[in-house]
Design a protein around this motif. Sequence first.
Motif, short mmCIF file in Angstrom:
data_model
loop_
_atom_site.label_atom_id
_atom_site.label_comp_id
_atom_site.label_asym_id
_atom_site.label_seq_id
_atom_site.Cartn_x
_atom_site.Cartn_y
_atom_site.Cartn_z
N GLY A 4 -6.59 1.07 10.87
CA GLY A 4 -6.82 0.96 9.44
C GLY A 4 -6.00 1.96 8.65
N LYS A 5 -5.89 3.17 9.17
CA LYS A 5 -5.12 4.21 8.50
C LYS A 5 -3.63 3.84 8.44
N GLN A 6 -3.11 3.29 9.53
CA GLN A 6 -1.71 2.87 9.57
C GLN A 6 -1.45 1.72 8.61
N LYS A 7 -2.38 0.75 8.56
CA LYS A 7 -2.22 -0.37 7.63
C LYS A 7 -2.23 0.11 6.19
N ARG A 8 -3.11 1.05 5.89
CA ARG A 8 -3.19 1.60 4.53
C ARG A 8 -1.86 2.28 4.16
N PHE A 9 -1.31 3.05 5.11
CA PHE A 9 -0.03 3.72 4.90
C PHE A 9 1.09 2.69 4.65
N LEU A 10 1.11 1.63 5.48
CA LEU A 10 2.15 0.61 5.34
C LEU A 10 2.01 -0.17 4.03
N ARG A 11 0.77 -0.41 3.61
CA ARG A 11 0.54 -1.09 2.32
C ARG A 11 1.11 -0.26 1.18
N SER A 12 0.92 1.06 1.26
CA SER A 12 1.45 1.93 0.20
C SER A 12 2.98 1.93 0.22
N GLN A 13 3.58 1.86 1.40
CA GLN A 13 5.04 1.80 1.51
C GLN A 13 5.59 0.47 0.99
N ALA A 14 4.84 -0.62 1.20
CA ALA A 14 5.31 -1.95 0.84
C ALA A 14 5.08 -2.27 -0.64
N HIS A 15 4.29 -1.45 -1.31
CA HIS A 15 3.93 -1.75 -2.70
C HIS A 15 5.16 -1.95 -3.59
N HIS A 16 6.19 -1.16 -3.39
CA HIS A 16 7.36 -1.20 -4.26
C HIS A 16 8.42 -2.20 -3.80
N LEU A 17 8.21 -2.83 -2.66
CA LEU A 17 9.19 -3.78 -2.14
C LEU A 17 9.09 -5.13 -2.85
N ASN A 18 10.23 -5.81 -2.93
CA ASN A 18 10.25 -7.18 -3.44
C ASN A 18 10.33 -8.13 -2.25
N PRO A 19 9.71 -9.32 -2.36
CA PRO A 19 9.81 -10.29 -1.25
C PRO A 19 11.26 -10.68 -1.02
N ILE A 20 11.69 -10.69 0.24
CA ILE A 20 13.08 -11.07 0.53
C ILE A 20 13.17 -12.45 1.17
N PHE A 21 12.04 -13.06 1.50
CA PHE A 21 12.02 -14.41 2.03
C PHE A 21 10.98 -15.22 1.27
#
Length: 96
Positions: A4-21
């Motif tokens: 859960g902690k890793q998913k939360r970290f990855l969600r925070s990292q992905a927040h600023h990304l734009n979909p590429i597919f």
Amino acid sequence: MLTGKQKRFLRSQAHHLNPIFQVGKGGVNENMIKQISEALEVRELIKVSILQNCEEDKDTVANALVEGTDAELVQVIGNTIVLYKESSEHKEIILP
């Protein structure tokens, strides 16, 4: 398997990304899975957008992408899927 902690970290990292597919009317196919696998190897964390004309359910699309690319499903929010796969050559994200 991500904690859960890793998913939360990855969600925070992905927040600023734009979909590429984008998954559209044709759904998920072999060519798309191959391209997403290559993008995951380079970027490790990507977003995939599901268009409104997609005939498949978003959970079905997410499962097909996870199985095809051998990645981890981080999040399905709205019509956006966040995928993570540790890169063998371009490792940049260090999980907590």
